[in-house]
Design a protein around this motif. Structure first.
Motif, PDB file in Angstrom:
ATOM      1  N   ARG A  21     -12.976  29.563   0.741  1.00 14.23           N
ATOM      2  CA  ARG A  21     -12.030  30.073   1.745  1.00 14.23           C
ATOM      3  C   ARG A  21     -10.870  30.776   1.051  1.00 14.23           C
ATOM      4  N   PHE A  51      -8.909  33.069   1.971  1.00 17.80           N
ATOM      5  CA  PHE A  51      -7.707  33.267   2.776  1.00 17.80           C
ATOM      6  C   PHE A  51      -6.766  32.075   2.642  1.00 17.80           C
ATOM      7  N   THR A  69      -3.325  32.828  12.738  1.00 20.74           N
ATOM      8  CA  THR A  69      -4.566  32.277  13.264  1.00 20.74           C
ATOM      9  C   THR A  69      -5.726  32.978  12.580  1.00 20.74           C
ATOM     10  N   CYS A  70      -6.644  32.213  12.036  1.00 23.91           N
ATOM     11  CA  CYS A  70      -7.822  32.765  11.384  1.00 23.91           C
ATOM     12  C   CYS A  70      -9.036  32.465  12.253  1.00 23.91           C
TER      13      CYS A  70
END
Length: 214
Positions: free
Chosen positions: A29, A31, A189-190
């Motif tokens: 991940r 991000f 928000t992902c």
């Protein structure tokens, strides 16, 4: 059984499985790494130590140490801490809850609560944020990650694989953070990603100079 006892027992029972599941989390991940690195940059500006509150098996604590921060990890699960100490023997890990951090007022440059507030009852979240605000120096960084609630909901309980947890609307969590005296830096928000059941939410903030700051 108190909330902390329930959560600690649940993670103790699944410690090995959970530690294996999260071992490559930051690789899978990227991000998340971006947000954690932004937190680290803010915290580093204070020149003060950082606490990974709810460090679990310690993989994020180790990442922060690799970025040059003086960081320690705390968690309520004895079994997860044993794994963390085994994997990262050069780092300090202690068995503590967020409501009993071993730090004086204004002594920390950052508090990371990476998916570690999700099991806390919503009405107790302001207490956690009050404690984080207390231990942070002005300008100190705070970052939290959590599963995001469905549109139209501020908070939703859900059946986390370990024990009961809560999903939050990121914008709503940010208002609670601001009410605790923080200056909100980013609300993110992902969307859902492979292997994750829900969108993810993140709030990055800094301790304001005083309780009336924006």
């Amino acid at each position: 059984m108190f909330e902390n006892d329930r959560v600690a027992a649940a993670y103790d029972d699944l410690a090995e499985l959970y530690a294996e599941f999260t071992l490559d989390a930051l690789t899978a991940r990227p991000f998340d790494r971006v947000l954690i690195d932004a937190f680290a940059e803010l915290a580093a500006g204070t020149g003060l130590p950082v606490v990974d509150a709810g460090c679990g098996p310690g993989y994020v604590t180790a990442h922060l140490a690799g970025l040059g921060l003086a960081v320690s990890g705390v968690d309520i699960s004895a079994e997860l801490l044993a794994i963390a100490r085994g994997r990262y023997p050069d780092l300090r890990f202690e068995q503590k809850s967020w409501d009993a951090l071993d730090a004086g007022t204004g002594e920390l440059g950052g508090v990371l609560a990476w998916y570690s507030l999700i099991h806390t009852a919503p009405e107790r979240i302001p207490l956690a944020l009050e404690e984080f605000h207390r231990v942070l120096a002005p300008g100190g960084a705070f970052l939290t990650g959590f599963q995001a609630a469905d549109p139209g909901h501020d908070v939703q309980p859900f059946d986390h694989r370990v024990t009961l947890a809560y999903r939050w609307a990121p914008e709503h969590f940010a208002t609670v953070v601001a009410a605790a005296g923080f200056r909100v830096v980013a609300v993110v928000t992902c969307p859902e990603a492979p292997g994750l059941r829900f969108p993810q939410g993140y709030v990055l903030a800094a301790k304001a100079e005083d309780r009336t700051a924006d």
